[in-house]
Design an enzyme around this catalytic site. Structure first.
Site, PDB file in Angstrom:
ATOM      1  CB  SER A 204      -0.946  -0.071   1.206  1.00 23.35           C
ATOM      2  OG  SER A 204      -1.979   0.849   1.085  1.00 23.35           O
ATOM      3  CG  HIS A 464      -5.592  -2.540   0.137  1.00 24.08           C
ATOM      4  ND1 HIS A 464      -4.825  -2.301  -0.978  1.00 24.08           N
ATOM      5  CD2 HIS A 464      -5.070  -1.769   1.129  1.00 24.08           C
ATOM      6  CE1 HIS A 464      -3.880  -1.416  -0.670  1.00 24.08           C
ATOM      7  NE2 HIS A 464      -4.003  -1.085   0.607  1.00 24.08           N
TER       8      HIS A 464
END
Ligand SMILES: *[C@@H]1O[C@H](CO)[C@@H](O)[C@H](O)[C@H]1NC(C)=O
Ligand SMILES: *[C@@H]1O[C@H](CO)[C@@H](O)[C@H](O)[C@H]1NC(C)=O
Ligand SMILES: *[C@@H]1O[C@H](CO)[C@@H](O)[C@H](O)[C@H]1NC(C)=O
Ligand SMILES: *[C@@H]1O[C@H](CO)[C@@H](O)[C@H](O)[C@H]1NC(C)=O
Ligand SMILES: *[C@@H]1O[C@H](CO)[C@@H](O)[C@H](O)[C@H]1NC(C)=O
Length: 542
Positions: A204, A464
Site C-alpha cells: 500500500s 487490499h
C-alpha cells in the site's frame, strides 16, 4: 566515588568482556557499539535499533540525521518497535511517540546456513498511520531462509508536512526510509545478512514508498530487487498537491495562525507539543478518515538541497535516471475495498449508511474520496468528472448497499488498478530492467472488507491486503488461513527468496515464470487464484 556509579562501571565492564564471546548469536557488534537481541525459540530478534537521531526538538520537520552516538555498555535490542506518533485510523485515536526512527531485524535459526538473503519491509498506512509491528514474520521465520528487517519512518504531518519551499520541502518520511535502507546495507552483514542480496518490499503506501525509493539511482546500491504490493508512485493518493495550503491550515489549527511565511510557520510548529500537531489531523476529515492520505509525498522545489524528488514520478521514469533494479508491481482484484467498505458503516448522526448519504453528497465528497480535490483546478471540471464517474459505474441507479459492488469497482479502478496499467505503460516503453506484475484474485474468508464494514452479508472479492497477510502474517487480522492460502503463502515466500538471490533477474511463483513487461507489446500479468497461477497477455489492461 558514589558506589552506585562504581557498581555500574564494574557491571558494564563485566558485561562488555563477556560479550566478546564469538559464539553468542545474540550479541552483535556495530560501529556504534554492541547490542544484544533476544532468542525467540526458532528465531532471533534485534529490535528498535536507532538508525537516525531522534527527530525531535530542533530536528522535527528536518531531514533525518544519521545516528551518531556510541553506546556505552550494551544496547538492549529486545524492545519491540514503537509506533511513530500518528492518528490511527482503526483505533481512531492518537498513538505512538515522536522519537521512533528504528529498524528491527528478525533472523531464523538455521544451522545449515551461515548467511541469509534479506527482506526489508516498508509498512503501509496511507503515509499517515501503521507501524513496523503491525506486520508479522512467523511464516518467514518458520521457512528458515530469509532475514526480515522492518523500518519505522515518520508519518502524517510529522513525516510529510510541506510548505512547498526550502524551509519545509517535505518527504521527510521518505528520507527516513532512505537513511534506513543505507543503514541496512552497511550493517546487515553483522547480523548474518547478505548485503548483495537485499530485496525491499512494501504494501500500500509502503508499496508506493518502495517505488519512490526506486526512482533514485542510489537505491541500486541498497537492493537487488524491489516489490510494490498494491501501491505504486502513480496512485492518485501518493504524490500530493496542495501541501502548502494544508501546512498553513495545520498551523492555524494549533495556534500558529500568525505565521506569515514558511520560516515562521516551521519555527512555531517546532515549538508546539508533537501530540497537539498530530491531534489536529481528524479536524481535516470530511468523512471518517477521508481523505485518508492527508499528508503524503510531494514534488519538492528544484532548489531543495538533498531533495527526495523534484519531478513527477512519471517524468523520472521517462528520464531513465532511476535505479536499475528488477521490480514486481501488483494489485488485488478489488483493492478498492479498503476505501469503499467504510461507506457501509453508519453515520452516527443520521443512522443512515454513508453510501446512502452519497446520493445527496456525491459532488461534495467524491473529490476527497478519490483524490482529485487538489489536482482538478476548477469546480466546473471537478463536478463534470464526478458526474462522469457516477454515470460510468452506476448509470442512473442510486447509491445503495445493493449497488455497493459497482461503487467498490470504481474505487478499485481509480485508486489502484488504473495506475498499475499506467505504470506498466511507462515501463514497457522506458524500462531498462524487468518489470513483472501479478493480480491476486483469491478472496480471504475475513478480509479488510468485513473488518472495516463489520458486515458479512456483502460480497467484497479479493481485498487490499489479502495477499500481503499471507507473507507477513498477523493472527488477529487473519484468523482463518485456508489450505490453498497456506500453499500460496509458501510460494510467495519462496518467490521473494529467489528474487533476492537471483543473478538472472528472473522471477517465478510456483510453476509460473513471470513474463517481463519491458519491451512487451502486451500487458504481461500473472493471475494468482485459489487453484494456482496463470500467465495472461492482454492488449487492454484487464
Ligand atoms: C531490556 O529491555 C527489556 C524490555 O524493555 C527488559 O525487560 C529487560 O530487562 C532489559 N534487559 C536488560 C539486560 O537490561
Ligand atoms: C535452512 O537452510 C537450508 C540451506 O540453505 C534450507 O534448505 C532450508 O530450507 C532452511 N530452512 C530450514 C527450516 O531448515
Ligand atoms: C439512531 O439510533 C439510535 C439507536 O437505535 C437512536 O437512539 C437514535 O435516536 C437514532 N438517531 C437518529 C437521528 O435517528
Ligand atoms: C529492451 O529492448 C532493448 C532494445 O532491443 C534491449 O537493449 C533491452 O535489453 C530490453 N530490455 C529488457 C528489460 O528486456
Ligand atoms: C459489529 O456487528 C455486530 C453484530 O452485527 C455488533 O454486535 C458489534 O457491536 C459490531 N461491532 C462494531 C465495532 O461496530
Amino acid at each position: 566515588m558514589n558506589c552506585v556509579i562504581l557498581f555500574l562501571l564494574v557491571a558494564c565492564f563485566w558485561t562488555t568482556s563477556v560479550s566478546s564471546d564469538p559464539d553468542d548469536p545474540l550479541l552483535v557488534e556495530l560501529a556504534q557499539g554492541k547490542l544484544r537481541g533476544r532468542d525467540n525459540g526458532n528465531f532471533y530478534s534485534y529490535e528498535s535499533i536507532p538508525y537516525a537521531e531522534a527527530p525531535t526538538g530542533d530536528l522535527r520537520f528536518e531531514a533525518p540525521q544519521p545516528y551518531s552516538h556510541r553506546w556505552t555498555g550494551i544496547f538492549n535490542a529486545t524492545t519491540p518497535p514503537v509506533f511513530c506518533l500518528q492518528w490511527n485510523e482503526f483505533r481512531d485515536r492518537l498513538m505512538g511517540v515522536e522519537d521512533c526512527l528504528t529498524v528491527s531485524i528478525y533472523k531464523p535459526k538455521n544451522s545449515s546456513r551461515t548467511s541469509f538473503p534479506v527482506l526489508v519491509f516498508i509498512h503501509g498506512g496511507a503515509f499517515m498511520f501503521g507501524s513496523a509491528v503491525a506486520s508479522g514474520h512467523d511464516s518467514i521465520m518458520r521457512g528458515g531462509n530469509l532475514i526480515v528487517v522492518k523500518i519505522s519512518y515518520r508519518l502524517g504531518p510529522l513525516g510529510f508536512a510541506s510548505t512547498g519551499d526550502k524551509e519545509l520541502p517535505g518527504n521527510n518520511g521518505l528520507k527516513d526510509q532512505r537513511l534506513a535502507l543505507r543503514w541496512i546495507r552497511q550493517n546487515i552483514a553483522s547480523f548474518g545478512g547478505m548485503p548483495e542480496n537485499i530485496l525491499v518490499i512494501g504494501h500500500s503506501a509502503g508499496g508506493a514508498s518502495v517505488h519512490l525509493q526506486l526512482l533514485h539511482e542510489e537505491f541500486g546500491q541498497f537492493a537487488r530487487a524491489a516489490v510494490s504490493v498494491s501501491g505504486n508512485a502513480l496512485n492518485p493518493w501518493v504524490v500530493q498537491e496542495g501541501g502548502r495550503g494544508r501546512a498553513f491550515e495545520l498551523g492555524r489549527k494549533v495556534g500558529c495562525g500568525q505565521a506569515e511565511n514558511s520560516a515562521e510557520l516551521k519555527s512555531c510548529l517546532k515549538s508546539k507539543p508533537a501530540v497537539e500537531i498530530v491531534a489536529a489531523v481528524p479536524s481535516f476529515f470530511v468523512l471518517p478518515y477521508v481523505p485518508f492520505s492527508l499528508f503524503g509525498p510531494v514534488v519538492e522545489p528544484a532548489d531543495t538541497p538533498e531533495a527526495f524528488f523534484t519531478q513527477q514520478p512519471r517524468d523520472l521514469i521517462k528520464s531513465g535516471k532511476v535505479a536499475q533494479v528488477p521490480w514486481l508491481v501488483t494489485h488485488t482484484a478489488e483493492d478498492g475495498v479498503y476505501n469503499a467498505a467504510q461507506l457501509l458503516q453508519q453515520n452516527p448522526r443520521t443512522n443512515e449508511t454513508w453510501i446512502e448519504e452519497l446520493n445527496d453528497r456525491w459532488f461534495d465528497w467524491v473529490p476527497y474520496l478519490l483524490f482529485y480535490r487538489d489536482s482538478i483546478k476548477t469546480i466546473i471540471e471537478m463536478d463534470e468528472f464526478s458526474r462522469k464517474l457516477r454515470q460510468q459505474y452506476l448509470g442512473n441507479r442510486k447509491f445503495s448497499v445493493e449497488n455497493y459492488w459497482d461503487l467498490q469497482r470504481m474505487f478499485t479502478d481509480i485508486l489502484f488498478r488504473n495506475s498499475v496499467r499506467d505504470v506498466l505503460d511507462l515501463y514497457r516503453e522506458y524500462g531498462k530492467r524487468p518489470v513483472y506484475s501479478y493480480v491476486y484474485d483469491n478472496p480471504s474468508e475475513f478480509g479488510a472488507g468485513q473488518q472495516i464494514s463489520n458486515r458479512t452479508d456483502v460480497y467484497f472479492g479479493t481485498a487490499h491486503g489479502d495477499d500481503i497477510l499471507l507473507i507477513f502474517d498477523i493472527a488477529f487480522l487473519r484468523p482463518v488461513i485456508r489450505p490453498d492460502e497456506a500453499i500460496i503463502s509458501g510460494k510467495f515466500i519462496k518467490m521473494l527468496e529467489d528474487f533476492a538471490l537471483s543473478n538472472s533477474e528472473a522471477l517465478a511463483f510456483g510453476d509460473c515464470d513471470f513474463q517481463n513487461n519491458v519491451n512487451s507489446t502486451q500487458y504481461q500479468l500473472l493471475r494468482i487464484t485459489r487453484s494456482g497461477c496463470k500467465n495472461e497477455q492482454h492488449n487492454q489492461f484487464p
